[in-house]
Design a protein around this motif. Sequence first.
Motif, PDB file in Angstrom:
ATOM      1  N   TRP A  43      21.448 -24.822  56.227  1.00 25.00           N
ATOM      2  CA  TRP A  43      21.314 -24.458  54.816  1.00 25.00           C
ATOM      3  C   TRP A  43      20.052 -23.656  54.561  1.00 25.00           C
ATOM      4  CZ3 TRP A  43      23.255 -28.581  50.847  1.00 25.00           C
ATOM      5  CH2 TRP A  43      24.613 -28.817  51.090  1.00 25.00           C
ATOM      6  N   THR A  63      24.081 -19.563  49.172  1.00 23.83           N
ATOM      7  CA  THR A  63      23.972 -20.917  48.633  1.00 23.83           C
ATOM      8  C   THR A  63      23.980 -20.905  47.122  1.00 23.83           C
ATOM      9  OG1 THR A  63      21.608 -20.661  48.944  1.00 23.83           O
ATOM     10  CG2 THR A  63      22.772 -22.036  50.517  1.00 23.83           C
ATOM     11  N   TYR A  64      23.149 -20.044  46.533  1.00 20.39           N
ATOM     12  CA  TYR A  64      22.957 -20.135  45.089  1.00 20.39           C
ATOM     13  C   TYR A  64      23.715 -19.057  44.323  1.00 20.39           C
ATOM     14  CZ  TYR A  64      19.102 -23.178  46.264  1.00 20.39           C
ATOM     15  OH  TYR A  64      18.340 -24.175  46.745  1.00 20.39           O
ATOM     16  N   ASP A  74      32.795 -29.791  51.098  1.00 16.51           N
ATOM     17  CA  ASP A  74      31.966 -28.597  51.115  1.00 16.51           C
ATOM     18  C   ASP A  74      31.194 -28.503  49.806  1.00 16.51           C
ATOM     19  OD1 ASP A  74      30.834 -26.255  51.705  1.00 16.51           O
ATOM     20  OD2 ASP A  74      32.642 -25.037  51.558  1.00 16.51           O
ATOM     21  N   PRO A  75      29.909 -28.837  49.802  1.00 17.86           N
ATOM     22  CA  PRO A  75      29.153 -28.751  48.554  1.00 17.86           C
ATOM     23  C   PRO A  75      28.884 -27.292  48.169  1.00 17.86           C
ATOM     24  CG  PRO A  75      28.026 -30.108  50.185  1.00 17.86           C
ATOM     25  CD  PRO A  75      29.096 -29.361  50.890  1.00 17.86           C
ATOM     26  N   VAL A  76      29.058 -26.982  46.917  1.00 12.57           N
ATOM     27  CA  VAL A  76      28.750 -25.650  46.394  1.00 12.57           C
ATOM     28  C   VAL A  76      27.631 -25.822  45.385  1.00 12.57           C
ATOM     29  CG1 VAL A  76      29.643 -23.664  45.184  1.00 12.57           C
ATOM     30  CG2 VAL A  76      31.115 -24.919  46.728  1.00 12.57           C
ATOM     31  N   MET A  77      26.562 -25.070  45.588  1.00 11.19           N
ATOM     32  CA  MET A  77      25.415 -25.215  44.694  1.00 11.19           C
ATOM     33  C   MET A  77      25.220 -23.954  43.877  1.00 11.19           C
ATOM     34  SD  MET A  77      23.119 -26.767  47.604  1.00 11.19           S
ATOM     35  CE  MET A  77      23.949 -25.661  48.669  1.00 11.19           C
TER      36      MET A  77
END
Lengths: 332, 163, 394
Positions: B113, B135-136, C65-68
């Motif tokens: 990450w 990611t963002y 699956d984490p989405v941020m």
Amino acid sequence: MEFLNFLNQEPFRFLLAFGVVLFLTLNLAAILVMGERKVAGYIQLRYGPNRVGPRGLLQPLADIIKLFTKENISPGKADLWIFLGAPIAMFIPVAAVWLVIPFAPGAVVADINVAILFFVAVTSIGALGVIMAGYGSRSNFSLLGALRGAAQMISYEVPLILSLLGVVMLTGSLSLVDVVNAQGGGFWNWYVVLQFPMFIVFYISALAETKRVPFDLPEGESEIVGGYMIEYSGMTWGLIQAAEFAGMGLMSGISVTLFLGGWQPPLEFLDLGQFNWVWFGIKTALIMFTFQWIRWSLPRLRMDQLMDLGWKVMVPLTLVWLVITAAAMLVF
Amino acid sequence: MAVSFPGGDLADRLAGYLDGLNNRHGLEEGVVEGNVVRVVVAPESVPQVLATAREQLKVLHLSFITVVDWEGSFELTYELMDLRGGTVRVKTVIEGTEPVIGSVTNVYPTANWHEREAYDMFGVAFRGHPDLRRTYMWQDHFDHHPLLKSFDISTKRTFEGLR
Amino acid sequence: MLSEERRNETVALDGTASGRLARPDIRSEFGLETMDMNMGPQHPAMHGLLRLILELDGETVMRCDPVMGYLHRSQEKIAENRMYPAVVPMTDRLDYFANIHNEHGYVLAVEDVLDAEIPPRAEYIRVLMSELMRLASHIPSIGFLMLELGAFTPILYAFRERERIQNFLEAITGARMMFHYFRIGGVKADLPPGILEEISEYLDGLEGRFQTDTVDLVTGSEIYVARTKDVGKMTPEQALDMGVTGPPLRGTGVDFDIRRDYPYSVYPELDFDVVTDDAGDVAASYRVRIGEVWQSIRIIRQVIEKMPEGPVMADLGRRLRPREGDGFGRVESPRGEFAVHVVSDGSDSAYRVHYRDPSFCNMQLLQEVVPGHYLPDIMPILGMIDPVSGGWDK
């Protein structure tokens, strides 16, 4: 008052009684919502609703007005007939069972001789409503909730029915009036004394049947956010809620009738004659309070643990106790 | 517990880390500053240096990866911790405006990450990364990298040059 | 995601939930399909705005699956464009449930690059505030876990304590949530008179109430034990591989605490234990949290006893212009290792600020640990990480 005697004749007697029962059921739901919020408040170090009316007593009225004025939204892809039929399919069975419960001596709408069978048969329709709601909404969360609800309600039907059999064996009748009459003469004659394990099993199964904590997996507001009722709004949601709360009241009433002597007073000299419904009310309210107490104290079980408890603990326990009951009846 | 921690004197341990890295790789710079072993390596050898640190020297924890955009070059800082007071700080400089560097996810899986974040914010491409997504920021229709110095914002709140 | 080999290694552990996954050949033989489910960002148990893309086989999660990014405010870019002191209030918005630790990490980093000397009283006040904040974060997190398991009441008992601690923080800093109390070079103001006695008095009461209202109520519950035991189980190697820090790491038995191993402020002068547990599941991480509450109370008592007199702010001049170079600050926040890397180019605003937030790093374990668990187990696992939206999204 002679001219009112016609009301005591069928069909008028039945229609009148049905109206009264329906009125009671709907009001019961509203009052229970209020009671639930108050109980929750006091358990959680706060006051609960206290703005509408004296001490917040008119809160249910405000809730109902709010629900009636809300728009009823349904998802675009919903199966509309099933979606709208589900709340009705949930509510009708819950209301119908009240017809066979004796409130006081002679005060029963329909004294049928298979009342317990009627109760078992009609409450199992409730699972249908849950499946309809979950399937009709066309939502993943609803579907999961509905599948959980169906699995849970069908599994817990088994210990529920088995736990009734002890009472049926002792009474020798399926009529609830006979069951209540057999428990007269003081609290030591109530079936809760002879059938205590069965009472516990019935109580836990009743919690599961009414989808209350710790068995509220079909709702599971922290994981599937309301489950089968996630897509409902307005009065359709209100009707589902009413069915849930009325179901809770119904299960309390049934357990009082079967195990706690129904309208029978705890001691002989406290007999109030026609007003024995007061005893019925007090006992039912106590059982309902324990439901709420549990609701605000315990976390939720997981599906596999729920099934383990039902099939591996409660069903064997009831079977064993049925054998013990039968043996005891043979000996004594 | 299966995980073993380094023991002994901190200064000896840090010198050991520096020696261990020095013996196997050509370091551009390597010093011990306080509790930190600071090494500067060429970008090509970063995965090997980190693999040495992880497998041979047992520096178990990758704390973070910082990317700094020096407008023309990118400086990457890998902060490794041995969980007992010692820190190994691996720095590398990638020349150019389109940085590419080998991924260290198979050495330190936690870099996953961190590298995704670096890719999102600076456009640093990590070769061999299993799952290099943003990611963002938005996954599609957005081809900016907001922490680059060339990504200008309108609300600068400093008084540099005013007084 | 791990490489395939490494995944096979970790999955081969005995007794992990991954054993529940149906084999793919069975699925294809019977033509079974999986269900994709989108949990969040609008979801009551997602700790803010987390979105999980789940692949479900019945109730078993096969992929998580984490989405941020739903609360991303680009704090790092903002920090580059403001002067050093003006960034401190922005750090409050990172992990908004334990703000003091963010401020502490940032001011440590800037003081590192400034080579500043901090008066001892300021250091003690900082430790006092950090530990009060840790209490105010750990106690509600136990309540949050119960809320996610379906019990609504413990959270209100827990928030009663947080509320009282916030009253102290308000008395000291003037704000309830976004404190902006730590300044580069010290703290904003001295403690109000008599506050130390009041805190000490409160801690006497808290010890009793925490035992009865939180520890006994929660850990004594059979259903709590059934729901948290062996859920989210990981080995120390797995946890270290995934970069987990804080209570989840200590719950696996790894004896690591920044306060002891990378000491900052005046922690070396204080006497406390690092709480660990061997089980490595959700219940273990909560036993660690409960133990840390007792340790925090112990630390606060020592701080109150040792609190020196003197100034609370060092004189660093009006405009802060650090030397060129790197500054690092690392603190043990309630969720794990919070680190700040400040790169200075000699001007009065940072050239680059990088936050290493524990919520962000600990959340990687969702991808590894959740597959194989049932859907309701996601909530206790999230409770084990106890992430904060503002933290992982920066």
